[in-house]
Enzyme design. Structure first.
Site, mmCIF file in Angstrom:
data_model
loop_
_atom_site.group_PDB
_atom_site.id
_atom_site.type_symbol
_atom_site.label_atom_id
_atom_site.label_comp_id
_atom_site.label_asym_id
_atom_site.label_seq_id
_atom_site.Cartn_x
_atom_site.Cartn_y
_atom_site.Cartn_z
ATOM 1 N N MET A 22 0.849 -1.198 0.000
ATOM 2 C CA MET A 22 0.000 0.000 0.000
ATOM 3 C C MET A 22 0.885 1.249 0.000
ATOM 4 O O MET A 22 0.419 2.339 0.342
ATOM 5 C CB MET A 22 -0.938 -0.012 1.206
ATOM 6 C CG MET A 22 -1.890 -1.199 1.175
ATOM 7 S SD MET A 22 -3.424 -0.898 2.061
ATOM 8 C CE MET A 22 -2.820 -0.657 3.708
ATOM 9 N N GLY A 28 10.883 -2.887 5.858
ATOM 10 C CA GLY A 28 10.137 -4.150 5.783
ATOM 11 C C GLY A 28 9.736 -4.447 4.349
ATOM 12 O O GLY A 28 9.984 -5.546 3.824
ATOM 13 N N HIS A 29 9.142 -3.446 3.699
ATOM 14 C CA HIS A 29 8.758 -3.629 2.289
ATOM 15 C C HIS A 29 10.001 -3.886 1.431
ATOM 16 O O HIS A 29 9.982 -4.718 0.513
ATOM 17 C CB HIS A 29 8.068 -2.377 1.749
ATOM 18 C CG HIS A 29 6.799 -1.985 2.445
ATOM 19 N ND1 HIS A 29 6.688 -0.860 3.226
ATOM 20 C CD2 HIS A 29 5.577 -2.578 2.462
ATOM 21 C CE1 HIS A 29 5.453 -0.768 3.691
ATOM 22 N NE2 HIS A 29 4.761 -1.798 3.248
ATOM 23 N N GLU A 152 5.766 -11.750 7.026
ATOM 24 C CA GLU A 152 5.234 -12.435 8.211
ATOM 25 C C GLU A 152 4.645 -11.440 9.204
ATOM 26 O O GLU A 152 3.921 -11.821 10.114
ATOM 27 C CB GLU A 152 6.348 -13.221 8.914
ATOM 28 C CG GLU A 152 6.755 -14.464 8.179
ATOM 29 C CD GLU A 152 7.826 -15.244 8.933
ATOM 30 O OE1 GLU A 152 8.181 -14.866 10.078
ATOM 31 O OE2 GLU A 152 8.325 -16.225 8.364
ATOM 32 N N GLN A 157 -2.768 -12.630 7.569
ATOM 33 C CA GLN A 157 -2.927 -12.273 6.152
ATOM 34 C C GLN A 157 -2.095 -13.202 5.265
ATOM 35 O O GLN A 157 -2.567 -13.683 4.226
ATOM 36 C CB GLN A 157 -2.485 -10.823 5.944
ATOM 37 C CG GLN A 157 -2.369 -10.405 4.494
ATOM 38 C CD GLN A 157 -2.046 -8.925 4.370
ATOM 39 O OE1 GLN A 157 -2.904 -8.098 4.576
ATOM 40 N NE2 GLN A 157 -0.806 -8.584 4.042
ATOM 41 N N MET A 188 8.482 -2.742 12.070
ATOM 42 C CA MET A 188 8.262 -1.600 11.173
ATOM 43 C C MET A 188 6.854 -1.670 10.595
ATOM 44 O O MET A 188 6.359 -2.742 10.244
ATOM 45 C CB MET A 188 9.285 -1.615 10.049
ATOM 46 C CG MET A 188 10.651 -1.256 10.554
ATOM 47 S SD MET A 188 11.733 -0.869 9.187
ATOM 48 C CE MET A 188 13.248 -0.653 10.113
HETATM 49 P P1 AMP Z 1 1.343 -3.012 3.550
HETATM 50 O O1 AMP Z 1 1.907 -1.979 2.633
HETATM 51 O O2 AMP Z 1 1.396 -2.611 5.001
HETATM 52 O O3 AMP Z 1 0.008 -3.544 3.109
HETATM 53 O O4 AMP Z 1 2.325 -4.238 3.473
HETATM 54 C C1 AMP Z 1 2.744 -4.787 2.256
HETATM 55 C C2 AMP Z 1 3.564 -6.014 2.525
HETATM 56 O O5 AMP Z 1 4.699 -5.667 3.338
HETATM 57 C C3 AMP Z 1 2.805 -7.094 3.303
HETATM 58 O O6 AMP Z 1 3.141 -8.372 2.773
HETATM 59 C C4 AMP Z 1 3.314 -6.925 4.706
HETATM 60 O O7 AMP Z 1 3.246 -8.103 5.486
HETATM 61 C C5 AMP Z 1 4.757 -6.534 4.440
HETATM 62 N N1 AMP Z 1 5.344 -5.837 5.606
HETATM 63 C C6 AMP Z 1 4.834 -4.773 6.261
HETATM 64 N N2 AMP Z 1 5.629 -4.451 7.318
HETATM 65 C C7 AMP Z 1 6.649 -5.352 7.318
HETATM 66 C C8 AMP Z 1 7.787 -5.563 8.165
HETATM 67 N N3 AMP Z 1 8.041 -4.796 9.213
HETATM 68 N N4 AMP Z 1 8.616 -6.586 7.854
HETATM 69 C C9 AMP Z 1 8.378 -7.394 6.793
HETATM 70 N N5 AMP Z 1 7.326 -7.243 5.955
HETATM 71 C C10 AMP Z 1 6.469 -6.236 6.217
#
Ligand code: AMP
Length: 277
Positions: A22, A28-29, A152, A157, A188
């Protein structure tokens, strides 16, 4: 790196490795994008890496933070490119949902049990996994990836998407990456920017609680240790539990692979985290 907004412009990138996000990209991303690059390069002819950036209205309930969700598109594109993305796909809502976001969900989309039964995220956010399954299915339809990488961090999800792909027999391999944390342990999250400094300190209780669960010798002891740490830091708990790592259903003992999962509010911010125990 290219930036495209329509499914029609994605054709040359079909069959690649996809990282759905998003936006508001953080480390993390970026770990997911680096993993996607590695996977893509493991093929004799490297596959394309496709990062999608789409704030999905279908997974936010009225009153949640859809309108004020952080949007940092230019910085996201720079970061995605530096980790090896070949294309950022940033569709408008009308491209993802041509019939409108209020239209009924495609009846082929399976919402698996792990998204409906455990009483975790789906209890606090009943629309959430319906929106997630809907958007991931639709993104896969447009990106046509061979593989996709998820974190993870959003453990229920991840299991939901794996189960949806399996039950719908979609031709996509689901890969996962561990949670990336700040130095002090906070997972994060794009939502961490909402935390004021005192809340940022209290938010550490989530990862501390999970670490305490790891050193407990029973499910009851783990859950009670987590609750005390969260309550001592004024976290409004949604759940703090140890569950079967595959089904997320309650367990009696720690004999099988188990996962500790927590969710709660720190001030105005809802945070989630989890660890293997
Ligand atoms: P989001 O943009 O928050 O919808 O996340 C997109 C992807 O990034 C999803 O697969 C999340 O699980 C992953 N994600 C978000 N935060 C982290 C993190 N701290 N470490 C690893 N993956 C993450």
């Amino acid at each position: 790196m290219q930036i495209v907004w329509t499914a029609a412009d994605l054709e040359e990138f079909h069959g690649g490795v996809c990282v759905p996000t998003m936006g508001a990209l953080h480390e993390g991303h970026l770990s997911l994008i680096r993993r996607a690059r590695e996977e893509a390069d493991a093929h004799a002819a490297p596959l394309p890496v496709v990062v999608t950036i789409f704030v999905n209205p279908a997974q936010f309930a009225p009153g949640e933070d859809f309108a004020r969700y952080p949007r940092t598109f230019e910085a996201d594109c720079t970061r995605a490119e530096s980790c090896g993305a070949d294309v950022v796909f940033a569709p408008e809502v009308g491209e993802v949902y041509p019939q409108g976001v209020e239209a009924p969900i495609d009846p082929r989309v399976v919402i698996p049990e792990v998204a409906r039964q455990p009483g975790l995220e789906e209890k606090s956010r009943p629309q959430f996994f319906i929106g997630v399954c809907r958007v991931v299915h639709r993104l896969f339809e447009m990106v046509k990836p061979r593989a996709a990488v998820f974190g993870e961090k959003d453990y229920q999800q991840l299991l939901t998407i794996r189960a949806m792909v399996r039950e719908m027999a979609l031709p996509v391999e689901i890969l996962s990456e561990p949670t990336v944390r700040e130095e002090d342990g906070l997972a994060m999250s794009s939502r961490n920017v909402y935390l004021a400094p005192p809340q940022r300190k209290r938010a550490l209780a989530l990862s501390k609680a999970l670490k305490a669960a790891r050193s407990a010798s029973s499910v009851a002891e783990a859950e009670s240790a987590m609750r005390s740490i969260l309550l001592a830091n004024q976290v409004e708990i949604d759940y703090a539990v140890v569950r079967d790592a595959h089904t997320l259903m309650p367990i009696e003992s720690l004999a099988l692979p188990a996962r500790a999962l927590v969710a709660g509010r720190v001030g105005p911010v809802r945070l989630i985290d989890n660890m293997a125990v």
